[in-house]
Write a protein that holds these residues in place. Structure first.
Motif, mmCIF file in Angstrom:
data_model
loop_
_atom_site.group_PDB
_atom_site.id
_atom_site.type_symbol
_atom_site.label_atom_id
_atom_site.label_comp_id
_atom_site.label_asym_id
_atom_site.label_seq_id
_atom_site.Cartn_x
_atom_site.Cartn_y
_atom_site.Cartn_z
ATOM 1 N N VAL A 27 -7.874 -64.096 37.039
ATOM 2 C CA VAL A 27 -6.691 -62.843 36.954
ATOM 3 C C VAL A 27 -7.869 -62.002 36.495
ATOM 4 C CG1 VAL A 27 -5.329 -61.875 34.974
ATOM 5 C CG2 VAL A 27 -4.739 -64.123 36.509
ATOM 6 N N LEU A 28 -8.616 -61.531 35.103
ATOM 7 C CA LEU A 28 -9.140 -61.084 35.651
ATOM 8 C C LEU A 28 -10.514 -60.097 36.388
ATOM 9 C CD1 LEU A 28 -11.442 -62.738 31.759
ATOM 10 C CD2 LEU A 28 -9.292 -60.742 32.162
ATOM 11 N N LEU A 29 -10.986 -60.981 37.021
ATOM 12 C CA LEU A 29 -10.940 -61.261 38.570
ATOM 13 C C LEU A 29 -10.464 -59.770 38.916
ATOM 14 C CD1 LEU A 29 -13.224 -63.781 39.418
ATOM 15 C CD2 LEU A 29 -14.216 -61.685 38.330
ATOM 16 N N LEU A 30 -9.293 -59.823 40.043
ATOM 17 C CA LEU A 30 -8.554 -59.110 40.464
ATOM 18 C C LEU A 30 -8.369 -57.901 39.690
ATOM 19 C CD1 LEU A 30 -5.861 -62.403 41.820
ATOM 20 C CD2 LEU A 30 -6.749 -60.803 42.752
ATOM 21 N N VAL A 31 -7.666 -58.118 39.070
ATOM 22 C CA VAL A 31 -7.558 -56.873 37.482
ATOM 23 C C VAL A 31 -8.200 -56.279 38.030
ATOM 24 C CG1 VAL A 31 -7.558 -55.845 35.527
ATOM 25 C CG2 VAL A 31 -5.922 -57.984 36.205
ATOM 26 N N ALA A 32 -9.959 -56.659 37.915
ATOM 27 C CA ALA A 32 -11.270 -55.707 38.152
ATOM 28 C C ALA A 32 -10.860 -55.282 39.465
ATOM 29 C CB ALA A 32 -12.363 -56.515 37.380
ATOM 30 N N LEU A 33 -11.026 -55.950 40.175
ATOM 31 C CA LEU A 33 -11.209 -55.583 41.561
ATOM 32 C C LEU A 33 -10.075 -54.436 41.943
ATOM 33 C CD1 LEU A 33 -12.154 -56.194 44.234
ATOM 34 C CD2 LEU A 33 -10.354 -57.670 44.788
ATOM 35 N N VAL A 41 -8.156 -42.277 41.983
ATOM 36 C CA VAL A 41 -7.283 -41.780 41.639
ATOM 37 C C VAL A 41 -6.830 -40.952 40.891
ATOM 38 C CG1 VAL A 41 -5.500 -43.525 41.418
ATOM 39 C CG2 VAL A 41 -5.008 -42.364 43.293
ATOM 40 N N ARG A 42 -7.765 -41.204 39.882
ATOM 41 C CA ARG A 42 -6.746 -41.014 38.035
ATOM 42 C C ARG A 42 -6.701 -38.945 38.383
ATOM 43 N NH1 ARG A 42 -11.930 -42.604 37.287
ATOM 44 N NH2 ARG A 42 -13.343 -41.266 36.463
ATOM 45 N N HIS A 105 -0.417 -40.314 38.559
ATOM 46 C CA HIS A 105 -1.226 -41.352 39.401
ATOM 47 C C HIS A 105 -1.294 -42.797 38.801
ATOM 48 C CE1 HIS A 105 -1.768 -39.283 43.798
ATOM 49 N NE2 HIS A 105 -2.037 -38.239 42.699
ATOM 50 N N LEU A 106 -2.056 -42.601 37.756
ATOM 51 C CA LEU A 106 -2.013 -44.041 37.129
ATOM 52 C C LEU A 106 -0.840 -44.834 36.480
ATOM 53 C CD1 LEU A 106 -4.665 -42.627 33.997
ATOM 54 C CD2 LEU A 106 -5.248 -43.867 35.944
ATOM 55 N N SER A 107 0.139 -44.601 36.918
ATOM 56 C CA SER A 107 1.392 -45.235 36.244
ATOM 57 C C SER A 107 1.475 -45.555 38.075
ATOM 58 C CB SER A 107 2.475 -44.200 36.339
ATOM 59 O OG SER A 107 2.524 -43.857 34.962
ATOM 60 N N ASN A 108 1.310 -45.540 39.339
ATOM 61 C CA ASN A 108 0.891 -45.721 40.511
ATOM 62 C C ASN A 108 0.159 -46.675 40.268
ATOM 63 O OD1 ASN A 108 3.292 -44.612 41.591
ATOM 64 N ND2 ASN A 108 1.919 -43.900 43.810
ATOM 65 N N LEU A 109 -0.913 -46.328 39.965
ATOM 66 C CA LEU A 109 -2.360 -47.626 40.307
ATOM 67 C C LEU A 109 -1.836 -48.580 38.953
ATOM 68 C CD1 LEU A 109 -4.769 -48.666 40.583
ATOM 69 C CD2 LEU A 109 -5.941 -47.418 39.015
ATOM 70 N N LEU A 110 -1.391 -48.861 38.081
ATOM 71 C CA LEU A 110 -0.973 -49.828 37.033
ATOM 72 C C LEU A 110 0.146 -50.582 37.144
ATOM 73 C CD1 LEU A 110 -1.124 -47.835 33.196
ATOM 74 C CD2 LEU A 110 -2.988 -49.486 34.330
ATOM 75 N N ILE A 111 1.285 -49.985 38.257
ATOM 76 C CA ILE A 111 2.092 -50.826 38.543
ATOM 77 C C ILE A 111 1.738 -51.498 39.815
ATOM 78 C CG2 ILE A 111 4.623 -50.837 40.037
ATOM 79 C CD1 ILE A 111 4.691 -47.978 38.624
ATOM 80 N N HIS A 112 0.665 -51.116 40.323
ATOM 81 C CA HIS A 112 0.143 -51.708 41.914
ATOM 82 C C HIS A 112 -0.714 -53.313 41.673
ATOM 83 C CE1 HIS A 112 -2.262 -52.850 45.035
ATOM 84 N NE2 HIS A 112 -3.128 -52.890 44.680
ATOM 85 N N THR A 113 -1.278 -53.128 39.592
ATOM 86 C CA THR A 113 -2.618 -53.680 39.557
ATOM 87 C C THR A 113 -1.608 -55.109 38.498
ATOM 88 O OG1 THR A 113 -3.769 -52.166 38.481
ATOM 89 C CG2 THR A 113 -3.782 -54.670 37.232
ATOM 90 N N VAL A 159 6.095 -49.143 44.901
ATOM 91 C CA VAL A 159 4.738 -50.082 44.534
ATOM 92 C C VAL A 159 5.603 -50.923 43.119
ATOM 93 C CG1 VAL A 159 2.649 -48.651 44.860
ATOM 94 C CG2 VAL A 159 4.521 -47.832 42.565
ATOM 95 N N LEU A 160 6.835 -49.372 42.607
ATOM 96 C CA LEU A 160 7.983 -50.451 42.023
ATOM 97 C C LEU A 160 9.005 -51.472 42.707
ATOM 98 C CD1 LEU A 160 8.879 -50.125 38.854
ATOM 99 C CD2 LEU A 160 10.615 -47.965 39.468
#
Length: 553
Positions: A27-33, A41-42, A105-113, A159-160
């Protein structure tokens, strides 16, 4: 004191074990990647393709989260769809971040993560081995075709809805293990939230049946197959309701294009070719574009060749389904979830889109994650190395693809460079160039656009607005008239001609155009203002004011 020391030691051991737990590490590696690839994108801007319509210039969204705006979101079918939860998420972003693009942009990224992590747990719960589940999630995280869904703020709906797609499957695995009304209600609830985010996920009940086949193994001998279908009836009913609502909204807005524009033969040929192109883009994801226009003509031989390839792949999957059931689930996940957007029911002017692969490619990820290790079963280290290399290559390509999304000019300049006759991209490029004051380049982009496709009223209106702004009034009027001939209900063209005539000190001639615009759209405030100005000028003989600014569709 001794007991306290023992408790501290036990706690330390548990924390150490957690840190070393393979799932925790994955999980940590996937989030970091995911964050490493997409964090740039921010600093990106909104783009002039739906971001302006959905957020910046939408009075129901750009005023933030209010009771009145939420009521609008729940009932609105504007922009050819019903996705109230997506609207509410945009409103929340405005309330939190205003109209600064960084927060959106960060909201999209957090949802994707979050999607990456939930997808990983979905396949773990389905019984897929940890390394293969991690590979599927990693490919999903960084495949270049998914850049569009993450980097484009207006694609929040993608993404949502995918988040609720995955949580629905997670809830479904719980229901399969412990069938109960409460667990089934959770499945339905998550699915409803997904449908309220984007209607494309109507294919999910069919995917649940695929998962029943593999890896859940519910289609075993003597299984009640009819019962497996019947248990999903409530989900199918929800799909039917949302599908009818979506088609009605798209027809009302004109998003569903007529057979005259795209004949059924062309749509079928395009569907076959698009399936093949999606597979090619999965394997070799470069030269991706935000827009893929329809080819002027697809030969019958090209379409037949594409159909033959699809049929061969499908035949092979069916032939090997009993021995390799993951091929069956993966292939029909891919082909089935693309059905709503394969453009047989044509929406918009594009032939295909990278954003449509966000969920369908998971099917191909399954085939790769399960099939390649089987082919290389005697070469375990080679399979692992190949998987790592694939992820790293995809990550590198995604970083490059992401860089094109930093602003509209960069995005559409790239689009016209990697596609042919992309009049849609030239149109948006012209709008972007004009907004930055590069008017001569903008005019050239518009002229290129309607030289490729002269039958778009929107492109003629955009070109005319720029010509009006740059004091080429006669040219502007010519293009506005062309737009009206192509689309007699185009209010922007009527207002544009009226403004041009006002600027030429012909208020009497301009009045009928403003009145026609108000007949078509009675609440059009710009037409009301210009009509009043024209009447005043006709009486007083005073000169008119210049138009307030460039106005692009």
């Amino acid at each position: 004191m001794t007991e306290l020391k023992v408790d501290i030691e036990n706690t330390s051991h548990r924390m150490s074990a957690a840190r070393c737990d393979p799932v925790y590490v994955a999980v940590l590696l996937l989030v970091a990647l995911t964050l490493l690839v997409f964090f740039p994108v921010r600093g990106y801007e909104f783009i002039n393709f739906d971001d302006d319509l959905y957020i910046i210039n939408n009075p129901h969204v750009n005023t933030g989260l209010t009771v009145e705006n939420i009521r609008w979101a729940l009932t609105s079918t504007e922009f050819s769809n019903w996705f109230p939860l997506t609207w509410i998420s945009h409103m929340l972003d405005v309330s939190l971040f205003g109209l600064r693009p960084e927060g959106h942009h960060l909201s999209n990224l957090l949802i994707h993560t979050a999607n990456v992590v939930v997808l990983f747990f979905v396949f773990l719960r389905l019984g897929v081995p940890l390394k293969r589940a991690a590979f599927i999630a990693a490919l999903f995280a960084v495949h270049p075709a998914h850049v569009e869904s993450v980097a484009w703020v207006a694609e929040r709906k993608e993404v949502l809805s995918a988040f609720f797609w995955m949580t629905t499957i997670l809830a479904y695995t719980r229901y399969v293990r412990n069938p109960s009304m409460a667990n089934y209600a959770l499945v339905v609830f998550c699915f409803i939230l997904g449908l309220m985010s984007k209607s494309m996920i109507v294919t999910l009940p069919f995917v649940l049946l695929l998962l029943d086949y593999w890896p859940l193994g519910r289609f075993r001998p003597r299984a009640d197959v009819r019962g497996l279908i019947l248990e999903k009836i409530p989900l199918f009913v929800l799909c039917a309701v949302v599908s009818v609502l979506t088609v009605a909204a798209q027809k009302q807005s004109g998003a569903i294009k007529t057979l005259e524009l795209f004949p059924i033969k062309h749509r079928l040929l395009n569907a076959f070719v698009s399936y093949v192109r999606y597979v090619v883009n999965f394997i070799a994801p470069y030269d991706l574009s935000v827009m893929y226009p329809h080819e002027k003509a697809i030969s019958l031989m090209t379409g037949a060749g594409a159909f033959a390839l699809i049929a061969l792949a499908t035949g092979f999957v069916l032939w090997r389904a009993k021995r390799f059931p993951y091929l069956f689930t993966g292939w029909f996940w891919f082909t089935g979830t693309l059905v709503p957007v394969i453009q047989i029911v044509q929406t918009g002017l594009h032939s295909m889109a990278d954003r449509y692969t966000y969920i369908p490619y998971i099917g191909l990820f399954i085939m790769a994650a399960m099939g390649v290790p089987h082919l290389l079963k005697d070469y375990g280290k080679a399979a692992l190395s190949l998987g790592v290399i694939t992820i790293l290559v995809c990550a590198g390509l995604s970083v490059k693809q992401l860089s094109y999304w930093k602003d509209s000019i960069t995005l559409f300049t790239h689009a016209v460079s990697v596609t042919r006759d992309n009049y849609l991209a030239y149109n948006n490029l012209g709008c972007a160039l004009s907004q930055t004051g590069r008017d001569a380049e903008a005019v050239a982009a518009f002229e290129k656009s309607f030289s490729i496709y002269p039958n778009s009223a929107v492109i003629h209106v955009n070109a005319a607005n720029l010509m009006l702004w740059t004091n080429r009034k006669d040219d502007a009027i010519m293009h506005f008239r062309t737009a009206i001939a192509l689309d007699p209900a185009n209010t922007s063209a009527y207002v544009g001609i009226g403004v041009a005539l006002l600027m030429l000190n012909k208020p009497g001639e301009s009045i009928p155009y403003f009145e026609k615009a108000l007949v078509l759209e009675p609440t059009l405030t710009a037409a009301v203002s210009y009509l009043n100005a024209a009447k005043h000028q006709a009486v007083s003989g005073s000169s008119t004011a210049n138009p307030s600014g460039k106005n692009f569709n």
